[in-house]
Enzyme design. Structure first.
Site, PDB file in Angstrom:
ATOM      1  N   HIS A  46       0.858  -1.191   0.000  1.00 61.86           N
ATOM      2  CA  HIS A  46       0.000   0.000   0.000  1.00 61.86           C
ATOM      3  C   HIS A  46       0.898   1.247   0.000  1.00 61.86           C
ATOM      4  O   HIS A  46       2.023   1.198   0.456  1.00 61.86           O
ATOM      5  CB  HIS A  46      -0.900   0.018   1.233  1.00 61.86           C
ATOM      6  N   ARG A  71       7.301  -5.116   3.466  1.00 63.73           N
ATOM      7  CA  ARG A  71       6.071  -5.837   3.096  1.00 63.73           C
ATOM      8  C   ARG A  71       5.995  -5.826   1.582  1.00 63.73           C
ATOM      9  O   ARG A  71       5.891  -4.770   0.963  1.00 63.73           O
ATOM     10  CB  ARG A  71       4.826  -5.196   3.701  1.00 63.73           C
ATOM     11  N   GLU A 147      -4.657 -12.895   7.322  1.00 65.06           N
ATOM     12  CA  GLU A 147      -5.625 -11.793   7.229  1.00 65.06           C
ATOM     13  C   GLU A 147      -6.824 -12.161   6.369  1.00 65.06           C
ATOM     14  O   GLU A 147      -7.428 -11.322   5.734  1.00 65.06           O
ATOM     15  CB  GLU A 147      -4.939 -10.514   6.727  1.00 65.06           C
ATOM     16  N   THR A 172      -7.501  -5.625   9.893  1.00 66.54           N
ATOM     17  CA  THR A 172      -8.573  -5.033   9.093  1.00 66.54           C
ATOM     18  C   THR A 172      -8.995  -5.953   7.955  1.00 66.54           C
ATOM     19  O   THR A 172     -10.192  -6.193   7.744  1.00 66.54           O
ATOM     20  CB  THR A 172      -8.137  -3.655   8.548  1.00 66.54           C
ATOM     21  N   ASP A 173      -8.026  -6.503   7.239  1.00 69.54           N
ATOM     22  CA  ASP A 173      -8.409  -7.426   6.163  1.00 69.54           C
ATOM     23  C   ASP A 173      -9.066  -8.687   6.725  1.00 69.54           C
ATOM     24  O   ASP A 173      -9.982  -9.230   6.105  1.00 69.54           O
ATOM     25  CB  ASP A 173      -7.192  -7.772   5.294  1.00 69.54           C
TER      26      ASP A 173
HETATM   27  C1  3PY Z   1      -4.520  -5.218   7.743  1.00 72.24           C
HETATM   28  O1  3PY Z   1      -4.978  -4.820   8.818  1.00 72.24           O
HETATM   29  O2  3PY Z   1      -5.164  -5.881   6.926  1.00 72.24           O
HETATM   30  C2  3PY Z   1      -3.153  -4.889   7.395  1.00 72.24           C
HETATM   31  O3  3PY Z   1      -2.672  -5.342   6.382  1.00 72.24           O
HETATM   32  C3  3PY Z   1      -2.397  -3.984   8.296  1.00 72.24           C
HETATM   33  O4  3PY Z   1      -1.226  -3.555   7.757  1.00 72.24           O
HETATM   34 MG    MG Z   2      -3.981  -6.248   5.072  1.00 71.95          MG
END
Ligand code: 3PY
Ligand code: MG
Length: 251
Positions: A46, A71, A147, A172-173
């Protein structure tokens, strides 16, 4: 070989604190490194960083004690090998969903006998030392991101893969994958999934890593047992500092 102090800290059951660089700014990365973070994650997934510029950010971080982690955009053999050749001391790989994908990471991040990474540590050897071939499998960390619902369901088989150093939870994902939205607090089933992943990681004696959105969130994750935590990102830190200054002066 130069010690990966972030790995060392996390495995000694101390919390390593870092943040993410979404800006493609060498001066920004250097500034954060000089602040005393244990590690900095240069984010190719990102934000505005690309493979062609990330080397300069790693060079900027070399003037600081922060461990340079990257990353990558995806589980790409070429990208993992290139960022390691450029001096990354660890890779964080988004959306790893099963054992086979975790084995691919190991294949690309480590030299034989553990993996089958190609030899060519152009910058890495200058940063790490001449014993890079012998020492890198010990110092470099490979963290699959858990995730997604599949990643959660297969957490044990992913984490059991030899060479996988631990996992990096993307809250979050994971929340989205379990049917929720990115705003607001995490849903209770997401928190349960995170606790489950943490327990599996701890039982295997590996590194439990996670992203936190705030100071409070980071404190909670550290108390919970996570030992490698990214707190916010350069863009957010810049915004928070700027907003705080402005609102104090305009009040
Ligand atoms: C997420 O929360 O999905 C992330 O990738 C955080 O960096
Ligand atoms: Mg993520």
């Amino acid at each position: 070989m130069r010690t990966n102090t972030t790995r060392q800290r996390a495995l000694a059951d101390e919390t390593a604190i870092g943040t993410m660089c979404n800006l493609a700014s060498p001066l920004g990365a250097e500034t954060l490194g000089q602040c005393g973070y244990d590690f900095i994650v240069l984010d190719l997934q990102h934000g505005e960083n690309g493979i062609d510029g990330v080397q300069v950010l790693m060079q900027a971080l070399s003037t600081t004690p922060a461990t340079p982690l990257v990353r990558v955009t995806a589980n790409s053999a070429i990208q993992i090998q290139r960022v390691l050749d450029l001096g990354a001391y660890g890779v964080i790989v988004p959306f790893i969903n099963n054992r086979q994908e975790a084995e691919e990471i190991v294949k690309n991040a480590f030299y034989p006998p553990l993996g089958s990474r190609s030899w060519g540590p152009t910058r890495a050897m200058m940063y790490a030392g001449n014993d890079y071939f012998a020492g890198s499998s010990q110092e470099i960390i490979a963290l699959p991101m858990l995730e997604s619902a599949d990643g959660l369901a297969n957490a044990k088989e992913i984490l059991e893969v030899d060479g996988i150093s631990g996992c990096f939870v993307g809250p979050t994902d994971l929340n989205i994958s379990l049917g929720h939205t990115p705003d607001g607090p995490l849903a209770s089933d997401t928190e349960e999934g995170i606790a489950e992943i943490l327990k599996i990681t701890q039982d295997l004696g590996k590194i439990a890593a996670i992203h936190a959105i705030s100071i409070e969130d980071a404190k909670k994750r550290s108390e919970q047992g996570f030992r490698l935590i990214t707190v916010a990102a350069d863009t957010r830190l810049l915004r928070l500092g700027a907003q705080q200054t402005l609102s104090a002066l305009r009040a």
